[in-house]
Write a protein that holds these residues in place. Structure first.
Motif, PDB file in Angstrom:
ATOM      1  N   ARG A 185     -18.256  38.089  60.175  1.00  0.00           N
ATOM      2  CA  ARG A 185     -17.447  37.889  58.977  1.00  0.00           C
ATOM      3  C   ARG A 185     -16.247  38.837  58.933  1.00  0.00           C
ATOM      4  O   ARG A 185     -15.113  38.419  58.700  1.00  0.00           O
ATOM      5  CB  ARG A 185     -18.304  38.064  57.719  1.00  0.00           C
ATOM      6  N   LYS A 186     -16.475  40.101  59.211  1.00  0.00           N
ATOM      7  CA  LYS A 186     -15.392  41.085  59.156  1.00  0.00           C
ATOM      8  C   LYS A 186     -14.364  40.851  60.261  1.00  0.00           C
ATOM      9  O   LYS A 186     -13.164  40.999  60.038  1.00  0.00           O
ATOM     10  CB  LYS A 186     -15.950  42.507  59.226  1.00  0.00           C
ATOM     11  N   SER A 187     -14.814  40.473  61.443  1.00  0.00           N
ATOM     12  CA  SER A 187     -13.882  40.182  62.543  1.00  0.00           C
ATOM     13  C   SER A 187     -13.035  38.959  62.215  1.00  0.00           C
ATOM     14  O   SER A 187     -11.832  38.932  62.469  1.00  0.00           O
ATOM     15  CB  SER A 187     -14.645  39.953  63.851  1.00  0.00           C
ATOM     16  N   PHE A 188     -13.673  37.938  61.637  1.00  0.00           N
ATOM     17  CA  PHE A 188     -12.932  36.746  61.266  1.00  0.00           C
ATOM     18  C   PHE A 188     -11.884  37.058  60.196  1.00  0.00           C
ATOM     19  O   PHE A 188     -10.757  36.560  60.255  1.00  0.00           O
ATOM     20  CB  PHE A 188     -13.874  35.645  60.776  1.00  0.00           C
ATOM     21  N   GLU A 189     -12.260  37.899  59.242  1.00  0.00           N
ATOM     22  CA  GLU A 189     -11.296  38.300  58.211  1.00  0.00           C
ATOM     23  C   GLU A 189     -10.090  39.000  58.838  1.00  0.00           C
ATOM     24  O   GLU A 189      -8.951  38.779  58.428  1.00  0.00           O
ATOM     25  CB  GLU A 189     -11.966  39.219  57.186  1.00  0.00           C
ATOM     26  N   ARG A 190     -10.312  39.837  59.832  1.00  0.00           N
ATOM     27  CA  ARG A 190      -9.218  40.537  60.506  1.00  0.00           C
ATOM     28  C   ARG A 190      -8.370  39.582  61.340  1.00  0.00           C
ATOM     29  O   ARG A 190      -7.167  39.759  61.486  1.00  0.00           O
ATOM     30  CB  ARG A 190      -9.753  41.648  61.415  1.00  0.00           C
ATOM     31  N   PHE A 191      -8.999  38.550  61.880  1.00  0.00           N
ATOM     32  CA  PHE A 191      -8.283  37.580  62.710  1.00  0.00           C
ATOM     33  C   PHE A 191      -7.147  36.936  61.928  1.00  0.00           C
ATOM     34  O   PHE A 191      -6.093  36.627  62.486  1.00  0.00           O
ATOM     35  CB  PHE A 191      -9.257  36.513  63.227  1.00  0.00           C
ATOM     36  N   GLN A 192      -7.345  36.748  60.644  1.00  0.00           N
ATOM     37  CA  GLN A 192      -6.334  36.109  59.814  1.00  0.00           C
ATOM     38  C   GLN A 192      -5.069  36.961  59.668  1.00  0.00           C
ATOM     39  O   GLN A 192      -4.026  36.460  59.277  1.00  0.00           O
ATOM     40  CB  GLN A 192      -6.925  35.770  58.448  1.00  0.00           C
ATOM     41  N   ASP A 193      -5.157  38.244  60.035  1.00  0.00           N
ATOM     42  CA  ASP A 193      -4.006  39.154  59.953  1.00  0.00           C
ATOM     43  C   ASP A 193      -3.125  39.117  61.199  1.00  0.00           C
ATOM     44  O   ASP A 193      -2.079  39.750  61.227  1.00  0.00           O
ATOM     45  CB  ASP A 193      -4.480  40.598  59.739  1.00  0.00           C
ATOM     46  N   PHE A 194      -3.546  38.390  62.238  1.00  0.00           N
ATOM     47  CA  PHE A 194      -2.836  38.396  63.513  1.00  0.00           C
ATOM     48  C   PHE A 194      -2.541  36.977  63.983  1.00  0.00           C
ATOM     49  O   PHE A 194      -3.236  36.028  63.626  1.00  0.00           O
ATOM     50  CB  PHE A 194      -3.666  39.111  64.590  1.00  0.00           C
ATOM     51  N   ASP A 195      -1.527  36.844  64.837  1.00  0.00           N
ATOM     52  CA  ASP A 195      -1.232  35.559  65.477  1.00  0.00           C
ATOM     53  C   ASP A 195      -2.308  35.267  66.514  1.00  0.00           C
ATOM     54  O   ASP A 195      -2.817  36.175  67.180  1.00  0.00           O
ATOM     55  CB  ASP A 195       0.127  35.602  66.190  1.00  0.00           C
ATOM     56  N   ASN A 196      -2.606  33.984  66.685  1.00  0.00           N
ATOM     57  CA  ASN A 196      -3.598  33.580  67.688  1.00  0.00           C
ATOM     58  C   ASN A 196      -3.218  34.044  69.084  1.00  0.00           C
ATOM     59  O   ASN A 196      -4.084  34.360  69.900  1.00  0.00           O
ATOM     60  CB  ASN A 196      -3.757  32.055  67.707  1.00  0.00           C
ATOM     61  N   ASP A 197      -1.920  34.056  69.375  1.00  0.00           N
ATOM     62  CA  ASP A 197      -1.456  34.366  70.722  1.00  0.00           C
ATOM     63  C   ASP A 197      -1.247  35.854  70.966  1.00  0.00           C
ATOM     64  O   ASP A 197      -0.959  36.261  72.092  1.00  0.00           O
ATOM     65  CB  ASP A 197      -0.148  33.619  71.015  1.00  0.00           C
ATOM     66  N   SER A 198      -1.379  36.686  69.942  1.00  0.00           N
ATOM     67  CA  SER A 198      -1.189  38.128  70.130  1.00  0.00           C
ATOM     68  C   SER A 198      -2.380  38.704  70.898  1.00  0.00           C
ATOM     69  O   SER A 198      -3.463  38.104  70.950  1.00  0.00           O
ATOM     70  CB  SER A 198      -1.045  38.829  68.779  1.00  0.00           C
ATOM     71  N   SER A 258     -26.689  42.289  60.704  1.00  0.00           N
ATOM     72  CA  SER A 258     -25.608  43.125  61.249  1.00  0.00           C
ATOM     73  C   SER A 258     -24.610  42.294  62.044  1.00  0.00           C
ATOM     74  O   SER A 258     -23.393  42.469  61.919  1.00  0.00           O
ATOM     75  CB  SER A 258     -26.189  44.227  62.134  1.00  0.00           C
ATOM     76  N   VAL A 259     -25.118  41.373  62.855  1.00  0.00           N
ATOM     77  CA  VAL A 259     -24.229  40.512  63.638  1.00  0.00           C
ATOM     78  C   VAL A 259     -23.419  39.618  62.698  1.00  0.00           C
ATOM     79  O   VAL A 259     -22.206  39.453  62.882  1.00  0.00           O
ATOM     80  CB  VAL A 259     -25.031  39.676  64.667  1.00  0.00           C
ATOM     81  N   ASP A 260     -24.061  39.064  61.689  1.00  0.00           N
ATOM     82  CA  ASP A 260     -23.350  38.200  60.736  1.00  0.00           C
ATOM     83  C   ASP A 260     -22.248  38.960  59.996  1.00  0.00           C
ATOM     84  O   ASP A 260     -21.158  38.426  59.776  1.00  0.00           O
ATOM     85  CB  ASP A 260     -24.327  37.571  59.742  1.00  0.00           C
ATOM     86  N   ILE A 261     -22.527  40.200  59.622  1.00  0.00           N
ATOM     87  CA  ILE A 261     -21.508  41.026  58.962  1.00  0.00           C
ATOM     88  C   ILE A 261     -20.334  41.250  59.908  1.00  0.00           C
ATOM     89  O   ILE A 261     -19.166  41.133  59.514  1.00  0.00           O
ATOM     90  CB  ILE A 261     -22.104  42.367  58.491  1.00  0.00           C
ATOM     91  N   SER A 262     -20.629  41.555  61.164  1.00  0.00           N
ATOM     92  CA  SER A 262     -19.558  41.782  62.141  1.00  0.00           C
ATOM     93  C   SER A 262     -18.732  40.522  62.373  1.00  0.00           C
ATOM     94  O   SER A 262     -17.508  40.593  62.512  1.00  0.00           O
ATOM     95  CB  SER A 262     -20.141  42.272  63.464  1.00  0.00           C
TER      96      SER A 262
END
Length: 78
Positions: free
Chosen positions: A27-40, A21-25
């Motif tokens: 992975r999914k959080s990292f995938e979402r990170f790519q949609d946003f600027d680091n500084d946002s 469950s933690v690994d899935i979270s």
């Protein structure tokens, strides 16, 4: 006829599911990170979330390593 019970089986299964469950979270959080600027704000929140998730994963691993007696069937050692 009594059904068998194995504490070690329950503990191993529980830890495996928690880790998954933690690994899935992560992975999914990292995938979402790519949609946003680091500084946002959202990018920062995702980074904080990933940090906490990695800490949880380490805690799960450390617990299992520090408590091997909970994950080993005594009967199988004989």
């Amino acid at each position: 006829m009594d059904k068998p019970f194995s504490k070690s089986f329950v503990m191993r299964t529980t830890m495996r599911h928690m880790r998954r469950s933690v690994d899935i979270s992560i992975r999914k959080s990292f995938e979402r990170f790519q949609d946003f600027d680091n500084d946002s704000e959202t990018g920062k929140e995702i980074m904080e979330t990933l940090s906490v998730l990695h800490t949880i994963r380490k805690m799960i691993d450390d617990f299992q390593e520090e408590n091997p007696h909970l994950f080993t069937d005594k009967d199988k050692l004989k």
